[in-house]
Design a protein around this motif. Structure first.
Motif, PDB file in Angstrom:
ATOM      1  N   PHE A 151       0.575  -1.389   0.155  1.00  0.00           N
ATOM      2  CA  PHE A 151       0.623  -0.193   0.284  1.00  0.00           C
ATOM      3  C   PHE A 151       0.907   0.910   0.939  1.00  0.00           C
ATOM      4  CE2 PHE A 151      -3.271  -3.107   1.843  1.00  0.00           C
ATOM      5  CZ  PHE A 151      -4.213  -3.086   1.455  1.00  0.00           C
ATOM      6  N   VAL A 152       0.691   1.924  -0.609  1.00  0.00           N
ATOM      7  CA  VAL A 152       1.338   3.862  -1.479  1.00  0.00           C
ATOM      8  C   VAL A 152      -0.086   4.327  -0.394  1.00  0.00           C
ATOM      9  CG1 VAL A 152       2.507   4.826  -2.541  1.00  0.00           C
ATOM     10  CG2 VAL A 152       2.925   2.626  -2.711  1.00  0.00           C
ATOM     11  N   LEU A 210       2.344   8.729  -8.729  1.00  0.00           N
ATOM     12  CA  LEU A 210       2.561   7.610  -8.232  1.00  0.00           C
ATOM     13  C   LEU A 210       1.521   6.145  -9.063  1.00  0.00           C
ATOM     14  CD1 LEU A 210       2.184   8.701  -4.528  1.00  0.00           C
ATOM     15  CD2 LEU A 210       4.902   7.480  -5.587  1.00  0.00           C
ATOM     16  N   LYS A 211       0.264   6.745  -8.867  1.00  0.00           N
ATOM     17  CA  LYS A 211      -0.702   5.964  -9.695  1.00  0.00           C
ATOM     18  C   LYS A 211      -0.085   5.585 -11.370  1.00  0.00           C
ATOM     19  CE  LYS A 211      -4.897   6.017  -8.072  1.00  0.00           C
ATOM     20  NZ  LYS A 211      -5.787   4.564  -7.532  1.00  0.00           N
ATOM     21  N   GLN A 212       0.815   6.526 -12.289  1.00  0.00           N
ATOM     22  CA  GLN A 212       1.362   5.664 -13.074  1.00  0.00           C
ATOM     23  C   GLN A 212       2.816   4.920 -12.780  1.00  0.00           C
ATOM     24  OE1 GLN A 212       2.338  10.365 -14.505  1.00  0.00           O
ATOM     25  NE2 GLN A 212       0.396  10.629 -15.772  1.00  0.00           N
ATOM     26  N   MET A 213       3.473   5.370 -11.852  1.00  0.00           N
ATOM     27  CA  MET A 213       4.165   4.433 -11.489  1.00  0.00           C
ATOM     28  C   MET A 213       3.566   3.353 -11.197  1.00  0.00           C
ATOM     29  SD  MET A 213       5.263   2.663  -8.866  1.00  0.00           S
ATOM     30  CE  MET A 213       5.024   4.247  -6.714  1.00  0.00           C
ATOM     31  N   ALA A 214       2.799   3.094 -10.722  1.00  0.00           N
ATOM     32  CA  ALA A 214       2.261   1.808 -10.334  1.00  0.00           C
ATOM     33  C   ALA A 214       1.843   0.654 -11.660  1.00  0.00           C
ATOM     34  CB  ALA A 214       0.723   1.775  -9.569  1.00  0.00           C
ATOM     35  N   ARG A 215       1.664   1.667 -12.808  1.00  0.00           N
ATOM     36  CA  ARG A 215       1.117   0.372 -13.907  1.00  0.00           C
ATOM     37  C   ARG A 215       2.202  -0.477 -14.528  1.00  0.00           C
ATOM     38  NH1 ARG A 215      -0.822   5.592 -17.478  1.00  0.00           N
ATOM     39  NH2 ARG A 215      -2.259   6.087 -15.647  1.00  0.00           N
TER      40      ARG A 215
END
Ligand code: FES
Length: 96
Positions: A13-14, A35-40
């Protein structure tokens, strides 16, 4: 832990704090988008980016907490608060 409404999760979790103090000191929304982009780039379901309203480090913000695992309490009712309390006590190494 054996309660049917509890299960362990090993998801990472972030948690991005979007509390008042953190919002004044920076831009949590923009951080979350990055961070959402990173999560991809990671396996689906391995990672969850969420907002929280305070992480207790208000003077140091904007703050982001990364943590792994823990217990997920599902279908919570008011009675679930007791189960949560037991888990908190054991996490704090306090007697039941
Ligand atoms: S407002 Fe962000 S840590 Fe408290």
């Amino acid at each position: 832990v054996d309660s049917p409404e509890t299960r362990a999760t090993d998801k990472v979790f972030v948690f991005v704090c979007k509390g008042d103090a953190c919002s004044k000191q920076g831009n949590p929304e923009r951080l979350r988008v990055s961070l959402k982009q990173m999560a991809r780039g990671f396996p689906a379901q391995a990672l969850k980016v969420s907002y929280v309203s305070c992480l207790g480090q208000c003077g140091e913000g904007p703050n982001i907490l990364v943590c792994r695992g823990g217990e997920l309490f599902t279908r919570c009712t008011q009675a679930s608060a007791e189960a949560v309390e037991r888990t908190v006590r054991s996490a704090l190494d306090l007697a039941p």
